[in-house]
Design an enzyme around this catalytic site. Sequence first.
Site, PDB file in Angstrom:
ATOM      1  N   HIS A  76     -24.008  11.817   8.249  1.00  0.00           N
ATOM      2  CA  HIS A  76     -22.907  12.300   7.588  1.00  0.00           C
ATOM      3  C   HIS A  76     -21.634  12.941   8.318  1.00  0.00           C
ATOM      4  O   HIS A  76     -20.935  13.709   8.020  1.00  0.00           O
ATOM      5  CB  HIS A  76     -23.157  13.578   6.631  1.00  0.00           C
ATOM      6  CG  HIS A  76     -24.425  13.068   5.668  1.00  0.00           C
ATOM      7  ND1 HIS A  76     -24.090  12.210   4.921  1.00  0.00           N
ATOM      8  CD2 HIS A  76     -25.622  13.371   5.721  1.00  0.00           C
ATOM      9  CE1 HIS A  76     -25.100  11.724   4.067  1.00  0.00           C
ATOM     10  NE2 HIS A  76     -26.233  12.480   4.573  1.00  0.00           N
ATOM     11  N   PRO A  97     -16.992  25.073  -0.141  1.00  0.00           N
ATOM     12  CA  PRO A  97     -16.521  26.070   0.546  1.00  0.00           C
ATOM     13  C   PRO A  97     -15.309  26.616  -0.186  1.00  0.00           C
ATOM     14  O   PRO A  97     -14.580  25.971  -0.667  1.00  0.00           O
ATOM     15  CB  PRO A  97     -16.126  25.262   1.545  1.00  0.00           C
ATOM     16  CG  PRO A  97     -16.765  24.011   1.513  1.00  0.00           C
ATOM     17  CD  PRO A  97     -17.156  23.706   0.118  1.00  0.00           C
ATOM     18  N   GLU A  98     -15.350  27.818  -0.125  1.00  0.00           N
ATOM     19  CA  GLU A  98     -14.055  28.488  -1.006  1.00  0.00           C
ATOM     20  C   GLU A  98     -13.300  29.102   0.231  1.00  0.00           C
ATOM     21  O   GLU A  98     -13.537  29.273   1.418  1.00  0.00           O
ATOM     22  CB  GLU A  98     -14.681  29.969  -1.805  1.00  0.00           C
ATOM     23  CG  GLU A  98     -15.398  29.372  -2.868  1.00  0.00           C
ATOM     24  CD  GLU A  98     -14.595  28.735  -3.981  1.00  0.00           C
ATOM     25  OE1 GLU A  98     -13.354  28.808  -3.917  1.00  0.00           O
ATOM     26  OE2 GLU A  98     -15.024  28.081  -5.030  1.00  0.00           O
ATOM     27  N   ARG A 150       2.064  34.262 -19.911  1.00  0.00           N
ATOM     28  CA  ARG A 150       0.744  33.302 -19.855  1.00  0.00           C
ATOM     29  C   ARG A 150      -0.122  33.857 -20.888  1.00  0.00           C
ATOM     30  O   ARG A 150      -1.017  34.982 -20.894  1.00  0.00           O
ATOM     31  CB  ARG A 150       0.145  33.409 -18.683  1.00  0.00           C
ATOM     32  CG  ARG A 150       1.007  32.847 -17.391  1.00  0.00           C
ATOM     33  CD  ARG A 150       0.946  31.444 -17.091  1.00  0.00           C
ATOM     34  NE  ARG A 150      -0.147  30.921 -16.666  1.00  0.00           N
ATOM     35  CZ  ARG A 150      -0.249  30.554 -15.146  1.00  0.00           C
ATOM     36  NH1 ARG A 150       0.844  30.732 -14.343  1.00  0.00           N
ATOM     37  NH2 ARG A 150      -1.271  29.946 -14.680  1.00  0.00           N
ATOM     38  N   ARG A 161     -21.055  14.790   0.973  1.00  0.00           N
ATOM     39  CA  ARG A 161     -20.771  14.059  -0.361  1.00  0.00           C
ATOM     40  C   ARG A 161     -19.208  13.353  -0.425  1.00  0.00           C
ATOM     41  O   ARG A 161     -18.858  12.857  -1.150  1.00  0.00           O
ATOM     42  CB  ARG A 161     -20.618  15.189  -1.457  1.00  0.00           C
ATOM     43  CG  ARG A 161     -22.031  15.719  -1.636  1.00  0.00           C
ATOM     44  CD  ARG A 161     -22.043  16.822  -2.787  1.00  0.00           C
ATOM     45  NE  ARG A 161     -21.698  16.270  -4.135  1.00  0.00           N
ATOM     46  CZ  ARG A 161     -21.214  17.041  -5.145  1.00  0.00           C
ATOM     47  NH1 ARG A 161     -21.551  18.433  -5.116  1.00  0.00           N
ATOM     48  NH2 ARG A 161     -20.835  16.445  -6.232  1.00  0.00           N
TER      49      ARG A 161
END
Length: 273
Positions: A91, A2-3, A154, A109
Amino acid sequence: MPELPEVEVTRRGVAPHLTGQRVSAVIMRRAGLRWPFPADLPALLQDHTIVATGRRGKYLLLHFQHGTLLIHLGMSGHLSILPATTPAGKHDHIDIIVGENALRMTDPRRFGAVLWHAVTDGDLDHHVLLKNLGVEPLEDQFDAELLFRQTRQRSAAVKQVLLAGDIVVGVGNIYASESLFKAKINPKTPAKRISLARYRLLVEAIRETLAAAIQQGGSTLKDFVGVDGQSGYFQQHYFVYDRAGEDCRLCGHTVRKIVQGQRSSFYCPHCQK
Ligand SMILES: [Zn+2]
């Protein structure tokens, strides 16, 4: 995984069921996921009211008067709102009972996390998991000037600087690839070589890409399940992501895949300089 858009979609989905609701019970079916659950969580939350929901990066926040519950979905977690009597599956690790419903966390997971930050622990922004996060990409503090200023030293590739999360948070691999394409910036370009004008395009592209994903209800992640319990498989029409060897949708050249910092990047060498 999930983002940010999935977490925001989840927040928007669960918020109307939680805000202003009093927690009547918390059911923990295991001792923890990635980290132990607070052992006294049921006592901490019982009879307290969820005053608001929030999100910081990929942490979903449930605010109470006396503290904040931080929920991270890890690699495969999701939240659903169900009748509290719904039998738990293998789960389903934790239920927060509000009225007739349960906010249920499912995580096959088990890389997710549920943590408590009491008001007496100090400012939430100083929490060890939040204090190093960059600005929110959909908020006003995120602009081209910030990105330009903070990248002058950077040398790393712009794609990796975006993924690092210390300047701007929540621009994951899919969204970074897509945004760099829209801004016509090669993902390998050192961040410090990019001009303010090009960062303006990139900021616009990031905002558009994330907003579109939220609008569509998330991205194409098979483990994400929406709050209605339906499979949340939101197919997006990507420009470059996961399209190695296929034709660029703009110019017809072949989309290329490279590996940067162990993550795949997809780009069009013709469109992105
Ligand atoms: Zn192209």
